[in-house]
Design a protein around this motif. Sequence first.
Motif, PDB file in Angstrom:
ATOM      1  N   ASN A 193       0.848  -1.186   0.000  1.00  0.00           N
ATOM      2  CA  ASN A 193       0.000   0.000   0.000  1.00  0.00           C
ATOM      3  C   ASN A 193       0.892   1.248   0.000  1.00  0.00           C
ATOM      4  OD1 ASN A 193       0.656   0.859   2.709  1.00  0.00           O
ATOM      5  ND2 ASN A 193      -0.759  -0.665   3.525  1.00  0.00           N
ATOM      6  N   PRO A 194       0.341   2.448  -0.228  1.00  0.00           N
ATOM      7  CA  PRO A 194       1.182   3.644  -0.346  1.00  0.00           C
ATOM      8  C   PRO A 194       2.088   3.909   0.861  1.00  0.00           C
ATOM      9  CG  PRO A 194      -1.001   4.091  -1.194  1.00  0.00           C
ATOM     10  CD  PRO A 194      -1.071   2.724  -0.579  1.00  0.00           C
ATOM     11  N   ASP A 195       1.579   3.706   2.068  1.00  0.00           N
ATOM     12  CA  ASP A 195       2.406   3.932   3.258  1.00  0.00           C
ATOM     13  C   ASP A 195       3.570   2.950   3.312  1.00  0.00           C
ATOM     14  OD1 ASP A 195       0.827   6.025   4.100  1.00  0.00           O
ATOM     15  OD2 ASP A 195      -0.364   4.809   5.481  1.00  0.00           O
ATOM     16  N   GLU A 196       3.290   1.689   2.989  1.00  0.00           N
ATOM     17  CA  GLU A 196       4.348   0.665   2.979  1.00  0.00           C
ATOM     18  C   GLU A 196       5.382   0.981   1.901  1.00  0.00           C
ATOM     19  OE1 GLU A 196       1.592  -3.120   4.476  1.00  0.00           O
ATOM     20  OE2 GLU A 196       1.855  -2.687   2.337  1.00  0.00           O
ATOM     21  N   ALA A 197       4.899   1.354   0.725  1.00  0.00           N
ATOM     22  CA  ALA A 197       5.801   1.650  -0.392  1.00  0.00           C
ATOM     23  C   ALA A 197       6.755   2.796  -0.047  1.00  0.00           C
ATOM     24  CB  ALA A 197       5.000   1.985  -1.644  1.00  0.00           C
ATOM     25  N   SER A 198       6.246   3.809   0.650  1.00  0.00           N
ATOM     26  CA  SER A 198       7.098   4.950   0.999  1.00  0.00           C
ATOM     27  C   SER A 198       8.142   4.577   2.050  1.00  0.00           C
ATOM     28  CB  SER A 198       6.246   6.119   1.501  1.00  0.00           C
ATOM     29  OG  SER A 198       5.600   5.786   2.722  1.00  0.00           O
ATOM     30  N   ALA A 199       7.831   3.558   2.868  1.00  0.00           N
ATOM     31  CA  ALA A 199       8.766   3.118   3.911  1.00  0.00           C
ATOM     32  C   ALA A 199       9.775   2.091   3.404  1.00  0.00           C
ATOM     33  CB  ALA A 199       7.992   2.524   5.089  1.00  0.00           C
ATOM     34  N   MET A 200       9.538   1.525   2.238  1.00  0.00           N
ATOM     35  CA  MET A 200      10.364   0.426   1.747  1.00  0.00           C
ATOM     36  C   MET A 200      11.839   0.758   1.555  1.00  0.00           C
ATOM     37  SD  MET A 200       8.962  -2.482   1.691  1.00  0.00           S
ATOM     38  CE  MET A 200      10.003  -3.429   0.602  1.00  0.00           C
ATOM     39  N   PRO A 201      12.211   1.917   1.002  1.00  0.00           N
ATOM     40  CA  PRO A 201      13.651   2.178   0.815  1.00  0.00           C
ATOM     41  C   PRO A 201      14.456   2.028   2.100  1.00  0.00           C
ATOM     42  CG  PRO A 201      12.376   3.762  -0.430  1.00  0.00           C
ATOM     43  CD  PRO A 201      11.396   2.995   0.397  1.00  0.00           C
ATOM     44  N   GLU A 202      13.949   2.580   3.214  1.00  0.00           N
ATOM     45  CA  GLU A 202      14.669   2.475   4.492  1.00  0.00           C
ATOM     46  C   GLU A 202      14.675   1.041   4.996  1.00  0.00           C
ATOM     47  OE1 GLU A 202      15.060   2.125   8.787  1.00  0.00           O
ATOM     48  OE2 GLU A 202      13.183   1.885   7.673  1.00  0.00           O
ATOM     49  N   GLN A 255      17.133  -1.020   3.000  1.00  0.00           N
ATOM     50  CA  GLN A 255      18.506  -0.704   3.418  1.00  0.00           C
ATOM     51  C   GLN A 255      18.857  -1.463   4.694  1.00  0.00           C
ATOM     52  OE1 GLN A 255      19.461   3.399   4.665  1.00  0.00           O
ATOM     53  NE2 GLN A 255      21.130   3.317   3.186  1.00  0.00           N
ATOM     54  N   LYS A 256      17.924  -1.539   5.636  1.00  0.00           N
ATOM     55  CA  LYS A 256      18.145  -2.314   6.856  1.00  0.00           C
ATOM     56  C   LYS A 256      18.357  -3.786   6.518  1.00  0.00           C
ATOM     57  CE  LYS A 256      17.567   0.293  10.672  1.00  0.00           C
ATOM     58  NZ  LYS A 256      18.506   0.329  11.798  1.00  0.00           N
ATOM     59  N   GLY A 257      17.568  -4.258   5.563  1.00  0.00           N
ATOM     60  CA  GLY A 257      17.675  -5.665   5.174  1.00  0.00           C
ATOM     61  C   GLY A 257      19.011  -6.001   4.546  1.00  0.00           C
ATOM     62  N   THR A 258      19.536  -5.127   3.703  1.00  0.00           N
ATOM     63  CA  THR A 258      20.841  -5.394   3.089  1.00  0.00           C
ATOM     64  C   THR A 258      21.959  -5.335   4.132  1.00  0.00           C
ATOM     65  OG1 THR A 258      21.172  -3.068   2.451  1.00  0.00           O
ATOM     66  CG2 THR A 258      20.063  -4.497   0.862  1.00  0.00           C
ATOM     67  N   ALA A 259      21.812  -4.440   5.095  1.00  0.00           N
ATOM     68  CA  ALA A 259      22.807  -4.354   6.168  1.00  0.00           C
ATOM     69  C   ALA A 259      22.795  -5.625   7.009  1.00  0.00           C
ATOM     70  CB  ALA A 259      22.533  -3.139   7.043  1.00  0.00           C
ATOM     71  N   LEU A 260      21.610  -6.182   7.244  1.00  0.00           N
ATOM     72  CA  LEU A 260      21.504  -7.430   8.003  1.00  0.00           C
ATOM     73  C   LEU A 260      22.255  -8.558   7.301  1.00  0.00           C
ATOM     74  CD1 LEU A 260      18.324  -8.903   9.686  1.00  0.00           C
ATOM     75  CD2 LEU A 260      19.756 -10.328   8.236  1.00  0.00           C
ATOM     76  N   ILE A 261      22.096  -8.653   5.992  1.00  0.00           N
ATOM     77  CA  ILE A 261      22.761  -9.715   5.230  1.00  0.00           C
ATOM     78  C   ILE A 261      24.276  -9.618   5.363  1.00  0.00           C
ATOM     79  CG2 ILE A 261      23.198 -10.606   2.901  1.00  0.00           C
ATOM     80  CD1 ILE A 261      20.308  -9.702   2.214  1.00  0.00           C
ATOM     81  N   LYS A 262      24.804  -8.420   5.195  1.00  0.00           N
ATOM     82  CA  LYS A 262      26.254  -8.228   5.303  1.00  0.00           C
ATOM     83  C   LYS A 262      26.745  -8.560   6.708  1.00  0.00           C
ATOM     84  CE  LYS A 262      26.356  -4.556   1.830  1.00  0.00           C
ATOM     85  NZ  LYS A 262      26.532  -3.099   1.623  1.00  0.00           N
ATOM     86  N   SER A 263      25.966  -8.183   7.705  1.00  0.00           N
ATOM     87  CA  SER A 263      26.341  -8.465   9.086  1.00  0.00           C
ATOM     88  C   SER A 263      26.341  -9.967   9.359  1.00  0.00           C
ATOM     89  CB  SER A 263      25.372  -7.752  10.042  1.00  0.00           C
ATOM     90  OG  SER A 263      25.670  -8.060  11.390  1.00  0.00           O
ATOM     91  N   PHE A 264      25.361 -10.669   8.823  1.00  0.00           N
ATOM     92  CA  PHE A 264      25.288 -12.128   8.995  1.00  0.00           C
ATOM     93  C   PHE A 264      26.574 -12.793   8.511  1.00  0.00           C
ATOM     94  CE2 PHE A 264      24.337 -16.220   6.912  1.00  0.00           C
ATOM     95  CZ  PHE A 264      23.909 -16.956   8.008  1.00  0.00           C
ATOM     96  N   ALA A 265      27.076 -12.331   7.372  1.00  0.00           N
ATOM     97  CA  ALA A 265      28.271 -12.949   6.790  1.00  0.00           C
ATOM     98  C   ALA A 265      29.560 -12.532   7.486  1.00  0.00           C
ATOM     99  CB  ALA A 265      28.356 -12.613   5.304  1.00  0.00           C
ATOM    100  N   THR A 266      29.586 -11.361   8.104  1.00  0.00           N
ATOM    101  CA  THR A 266      30.840 -10.861   8.680  1.00  0.00           C
ATOM    102  C   THR A 266      30.868 -10.904  10.207  1.00  0.00           C
ATOM    103  OG1 THR A 266      29.988  -8.589   8.551  1.00  0.00           O
ATOM    104  CG2 THR A 266      31.335  -9.359   6.722  1.00  0.00           C
TER     105      THR A 266
END
Length: 208
Positions: free
Chosen positions: A172-181, A184-195
């Motif tokens: 929905n529009p509210d979710e879509a506007s929050a997705m970029p942040e 970004q949290k999700g990609t940081a989690l992946i990198k942290s898992f590996a390191t």
Amino acid sequence: MLSVLKKLFYKEEKKIQKDPMKKYLVVGLGNIGPKYQDTRHNIGFQILDALAKEENLTFETQKLGDLATLKHKGRMLLLLKPNTYMNLSGKAVRYWQNKEKILPENILIITDDINLPFGALRLKAKGSAGGHNGLKDIETQLSTSTYARFRFGVGAEFSKGRQVDYVLGTWNPDEASAMPERLQKGTALIKSFATAGLAHTMNIFNGK
């Protein structure tokens, strides 16, 4: 000087490839095709796409999925988007785990979760499939439920009997506007898992 740097790079790359402790298989679950592209059920694909964009990586279609390779702080992360459709995801996971000789503890599966509020992140070392067909097939193919899973909350704003429509629906529009942040949290989690490892990453990101 450039040739020396290239030699050092390839030497380090070969060391990573030979060291199973430093190789990771990160699998985003989803369904292929334009009709599924921005649906809640495809959050696994969306997070890997965000990571690839962040790191200027390109996915290439290979056997049973689209694959990109991320080298990050001495680790090699194989990013996989299975093209088997959600319910047969395990076939692709098993194939690439065997081909690349990935240790079970170095597998991370990214999936949607209706039991978590929108945008909540939850990393666990193991667990049940919880009715998720993609996770069910992975457990069947790997003969274990002991693999790390990164659940992204999509909420449960649906009426009785409309769960399928909800997870296959778009944000929905509210979710879509929050997705970029959130991505970004999700990609940081992946990198942290590996390191930084599973336990530390859980402490930092779970519930954030």
